[in-house]
Design a protein around this motif. Structure first.
Motif, PDB file in Angstrom:
ATOM      1  N   PHE A   1       0.852  -1.187   0.000  1.00 43.89           N
ATOM      2  CA  PHE A   1       0.000   0.000   0.000  1.00 43.89           C
ATOM      3  C   PHE A   1       0.889   1.238   0.000  1.00 43.89           C
ATOM      4  O   PHE A   1       2.048   1.189   0.422  1.00 43.89           O
ATOM      5  N   ALA A   2       0.340   2.362  -0.456  1.00 43.83           N
ATOM      6  CA  ALA A   2       1.039   3.649  -0.412  1.00 43.83           C
ATOM      7  C   ALA A   2       0.498   4.452   0.764  1.00 43.83           C
ATOM      8  O   ALA A   2      -0.699   4.386   1.068  1.00 43.83           O
ATOM      9  N   LEU A   3       1.367   5.201   1.407  1.00 39.86           N
ATOM     10  CA  LEU A   3       0.941   6.110   2.467  1.00 39.86           C
ATOM     11  C   LEU A   3       0.438   7.381   1.799  1.00 39.86           C
ATOM     12  O   LEU A   3       1.193   8.070   1.113  1.00 39.86           O
ATOM     13  N   ASP A   4      -0.855   7.685   1.963  1.00 43.21           N
ATOM     14  CA  ASP A   4      -1.439   8.868   1.342  1.00 43.21           C
ATOM     15  C   ASP A   4      -1.241  10.103   2.214  1.00 43.21           C
ATOM     16  O   ASP A   4      -0.932  11.173   1.710  1.00 43.21           O
ATOM     17  N   TRP A   5      -1.469   9.941   3.508  1.00 41.51           N
ATOM     18  CA  TRP A   5      -1.268  11.052   4.450  1.00 41.51           C
ATOM     19  C   TRP A   5      -1.308  10.534   5.881  1.00 41.51           C
ATOM     20  O   TRP A   5      -1.780   9.443   6.134  1.00 41.51           O
ATOM     21  N   GLU A   6      -0.767  11.367   6.785  1.00 40.17           N
ATOM     22  CA  GLU A   6      -0.787  11.098   8.223  1.00 40.17           C
ATOM     23  C   GLU A   6      -1.251  12.359   8.933  1.00 40.17           C
ATOM     24  O   GLU A   6      -1.001  13.467   8.453  1.00 40.17           O
ATOM     25  N   HIS A   7      -1.881  12.185  10.102  1.00 37.73           N
ATOM     26  CA  HIS A   7      -2.307  13.349  10.875  1.00 37.73           C
ATOM     27  C   HIS A   7      -2.193  13.061  12.370  1.00 37.73           C
ATOM     28  O   HIS A   7      -2.577  11.992  12.835  1.00 37.73           O
ATOM     29  N   ARG A   8      -1.647  14.034  13.086  1.00 37.44           N
ATOM     30  CA  ARG A   8      -1.651  14.053  14.550  1.00 37.44           C
ATOM     31  C   ARG A   8      -2.071  15.464  14.942  1.00 37.44           C
ATOM     32  O   ARG A   8      -1.611  16.438  14.351  1.00 37.44           O
ATOM     33  N   PHE A   9      -2.934  15.584  15.942  1.00 34.11           N
ATOM     34  CA  PHE A   9      -3.325  16.906  16.403  1.00 34.11           C
ATOM     35  C   PHE A   9      -2.143  17.626  17.047  1.00 34.11           C
ATOM     36  O   PHE A   9      -2.020  18.838  16.938  1.00 34.11           O
ATOM     37  N   GLU A  10      -1.272  16.874  17.707  1.00 36.03           N
ATOM     38  CA  GLU A  10      -0.027  17.380  18.284  1.00 36.03           C
ATOM     39  C   GLU A  10       0.973  16.235  18.231  1.00 36.03           C
ATOM     40  O   GLU A  10       0.585  15.063  18.153  1.00 36.03           O
ATOM     41  N   PRO A  11       2.285  16.544  18.306  1.00 37.27           N
ATOM     42  CA  PRO A  11       3.309  15.495  18.143  1.00 37.27           C
ATOM     43  C   PRO A  11       3.180  14.285  19.067  1.00 37.27           C
ATOM     44  O   PRO A  11       3.525  13.175  18.674  1.00 37.27           O
ATOM     45  N   ASP A  12       2.661  14.461  20.274  1.00 35.49           N
ATOM     46  CA  ASP A  12       2.581  13.338  21.206  1.00 35.49           C
ATOM     47  C   ASP A  12       1.190  12.703  21.268  1.00 35.49           C
ATOM     48  O   ASP A  12       0.919  11.882  22.133  1.00 35.49           O
ATOM     49  N   LEU A  13       0.319  13.057  20.344  1.00 31.28           N
ATOM     50  CA  LEU A  13      -1.027  12.494  20.310  1.00 31.28           C
ATOM     51  C   LEU A  13      -1.115  11.361  19.282  1.00 31.28           C
ATOM     52  O   LEU A  13      -0.217  11.193  18.453  1.00 31.28           O
ATOM     53  N   PRO A  14      -2.180  10.559  19.331  1.00 25.16           N
ATOM     54  CA  PRO A  14      -2.303   9.391  18.437  1.00 25.16           C
ATOM     55  C   PRO A  14      -2.255   9.748  16.949  1.00 25.16           C
ATOM     56  O   PRO A  14      -2.675  10.830  16.532  1.00 25.16           O
ATOM     57  N   LEU A  15      -1.757   8.798  16.186  1.00 24.26           N
ATOM     58  CA  LEU A  15      -1.639   8.944  14.736  1.00 24.26           C
ATOM     59  C   LEU A  15      -2.899   8.432  14.043  1.00 24.26           C
ATOM     60  O   LEU A  15      -3.493   7.433  14.457  1.00 24.26           O
ATOM     61  N   TYR A  16      -3.290   9.105  12.966  1.00 21.92           N
ATOM     62  CA  TYR A  16      -4.372   8.685  12.082  1.00 21.92           C
ATOM     63  C   TYR A  16      -3.793   8.797  10.682  1.00 21.92           C
ATOM     64  O   TYR A  16      -3.202   9.826  10.332  1.00 21.92           O
ATOM     65  N   MET A  17      -3.903   7.739   9.882  1.00 17.95           N
ATOM     66  CA  MET A  17      -3.316   7.793   8.545  1.00 17.95           C
ATOM     67  C   MET A  17      -4.177   7.059   7.523  1.00 17.95           C
ATOM     68  O   MET A  17      -5.034   6.246   7.882  1.00 17.95           O
ATOM     69  N   GLN A  18      -3.937   7.398   6.266  1.00 17.61           N
ATOM     70  CA  GLN A  18      -4.631   6.736   5.168  1.00 17.61           C
ATOM     71  C   GLN A  18      -3.611   6.040   4.293  1.00 17.61           C
ATOM     72  O   GLN A  18      -2.571   6.603   3.946  1.00 17.61           O
ATOM     73  N   VAL A  19      -3.931   4.774   3.930  1.00 14.94           N
ATOM     74  CA  VAL A  19      -3.121   4.006   2.990  1.00 14.94           C
ATOM     75  C   VAL A  19      -4.032   3.543   1.857  1.00 14.94           C
ATOM     76  O   VAL A  19      -5.240   3.375   2.043  1.00 14.94           O
TER      77      VAL A  19
END
Length: 125
Positions: free
Chosen positions: A32-50
């Motif tokens: 899969f390709a990594l489309d994007w990643e998001h964190r509200f702040e650096p130490d908060l949980p990751l949410y990403m799309q593949v």
């Protein structure tokens, strides 16, 4: 009568617990390709799309997003070639096989969080 609503393909949200193992599984192993990643702040949980071909998945560390152990049904064409390419990678945590079901050929692979991707090449009528 024309339906005034237009729906798109759903995008499953799968829970993840180990970002590095999840990236290795989806990006390196499954291709899969990594489309994007998001964190509200650096130490908060990751949410990403593949994504790969027409399949898109969201992967989330957020508590309450997805239930570990979910199953996602992924239609595929070329399941044998996909299986062979995966086996050639020598991934330490999966050696997938293709099985025959009444509706087609299936290959189920569990991700590092216990979610299962069920790839299915449907039987021709």
């Amino acid at each position: 009568m024309t339906d005034p609503v237009s729906l798109s393909a759903p995008i499953p949200v799968l829970r993840m617990f180990d970002v590095d193992r999840t990236r290795a599984f989806y990006l390196d192993f499954l291709g899969f390709a990594l489309d994007w990643e998001h964190r509200f702040e650096p130490d908060l949980p990751l949410y990403m799309q593949v994504s790969r071909s027409g399949a898109t998945l969201h992967l989330s560390e957020h508590h309450g997003d997805g239930s570990p152990g979910a199953v996602v049904f992924v239609p595929i064409v070329g399941i044998e070639a996909f299986r062979d390419a995966l086996l050639a990678k020598g991934y330490a945590y999966a050696r997938p096989g293709v099985e025959t079901a009444p509706w087609g050929r299936e290959m189920t692979i569990a991700d590092p969080s216990g979610n299962r991707l069920r790839f299915c090449e449907r039987r021709k009528a």
